[in-house]
Design a protein around this motif. Structure first.
Motif, mmCIF file in Angstrom:
data_model
loop_
_atom_site.group_PDB
_atom_site.id
_atom_site.type_symbol
_atom_site.label_atom_id
_atom_site.label_comp_id
_atom_site.label_asym_id
_atom_site.label_seq_id
_atom_site.Cartn_x
_atom_site.Cartn_y
_atom_site.Cartn_z
ATOM 1 N N LYS A 51 -116.163 -27.319 -37.274
ATOM 2 C CA LYS A 51 -115.319 -26.457 -38.108
ATOM 3 C C LYS A 51 -113.989 -27.165 -38.411
ATOM 4 N N GLU A 52 -113.397 -27.732 -37.381
ATOM 5 C CA GLU A 52 -112.122 -28.437 -37.549
ATOM 6 C C GLU A 52 -112.259 -29.609 -38.512
ATOM 7 N N GLU A 64 -111.269 -31.875 -23.758
ATOM 8 C CA GLU A 64 -110.563 -30.751 -23.127
ATOM 9 C C GLU A 64 -110.426 -29.572 -24.078
ATOM 10 N N ASP A 65 -110.140 -29.868 -25.341
ATOM 11 C CA ASP A 65 -109.946 -28.809 -26.340
ATOM 12 C C ASP A 65 -111.261 -28.331 -26.951
ATOM 13 N N ILE A 109 -120.940 -35.723 -29.148
ATOM 14 C CA ILE A 109 -121.281 -35.002 -30.369
ATOM 15 C C ILE A 109 -120.194 -33.956 -30.610
ATOM 16 N N LEU A 110 -120.085 -33.542 -31.845
ATOM 17 C CA LEU A 110 -119.129 -32.489 -32.176
ATOM 18 C C LEU A 110 -119.652 -31.144 -31.680
ATOM 19 N N THR A 111 -118.750 -30.339 -31.156
ATOM 20 C CA THR A 111 -119.100 -28.957 -30.839
ATOM 21 C C THR A 111 -118.996 -28.145 -32.131
ATOM 22 N N MET A 156 -111.039 -37.314 -18.817
ATOM 23 C CA MET A 156 -111.484 -36.442 -19.892
ATOM 24 C C MET A 156 -110.489 -36.565 -21.051
ATOM 25 N N SER A 157 -111.007 -36.704 -22.257
ATOM 26 C CA SER A 157 -110.132 -36.863 -23.418
ATOM 27 C C SER A 157 -109.607 -35.506 -23.893
#
Length: 133
Positions: free
Chosen positions: A75-76, A6-7, A68-70, A1-2
């Motif tokens: 936001k980041e 993870e974040d 995909i982006l969460t 897991m990257s």
């Protein structure tokens, strides 16, 4: 897991929602694996897959998953839009600059924290300085 996963900045897209990213030959291969018709346009193929295969069926095919982006990742990225901007071309990022300041994502982070300026202003100022040399 990257670390990004993870974040919670990115996640694997669900199989059925990523079908539009596949090519027509890839979609036809999926349909053939279940002895389903392969005729029609791309949208027809996708609909046939969605109507006839479950997520588990697709998982069994070992399809490449797409990230995909969460919401947190979106936001980041919007708050730090200078990062992809600077990585678009090697001319945007300069390390070990013998003629002046380094201009990297890391140096940009420091400048933003120090000055509180908008990133676009900082980039423009730097590019103007480089252009005038």
């Amino acid at each position: 897991m990257s670390i990004l996963e993870e974040d919670n900045f990115i996640k694997y897209d669900l199989y059925k929602s990523q079908l539009s990213k596949y090519t027509i030959p890839q979609l036809k291969k999926i349909l053939l694996s279940k002895q389903l018709p392969t005729t029609g346009k791309k949208d027809d193929l996708i609909l046939r897959i969605k109507d006839n295969l479950t997520g588990d069926d697709l998982k069994e095919l070992s399809l490449p998953l797409k990230y995909i982006l969460t919401e947190k990742g979106q936001k980041e990225l919007s708050e730090n839009a200078y990062v992809p901007y600077m990585h678009q071309t090697s001319k945007k990022t300069i390390e070990n600059n013998p003629f002046g300041k380094d201009f990297t994502v890391w140096s940009m982070n420091k400048e933003l924290a120090k000055t509180g300026l908008d990133w676009q202003i900082l980039v423009k100022n730097y590019e103007d300085q480089q252009h005038n040399k």
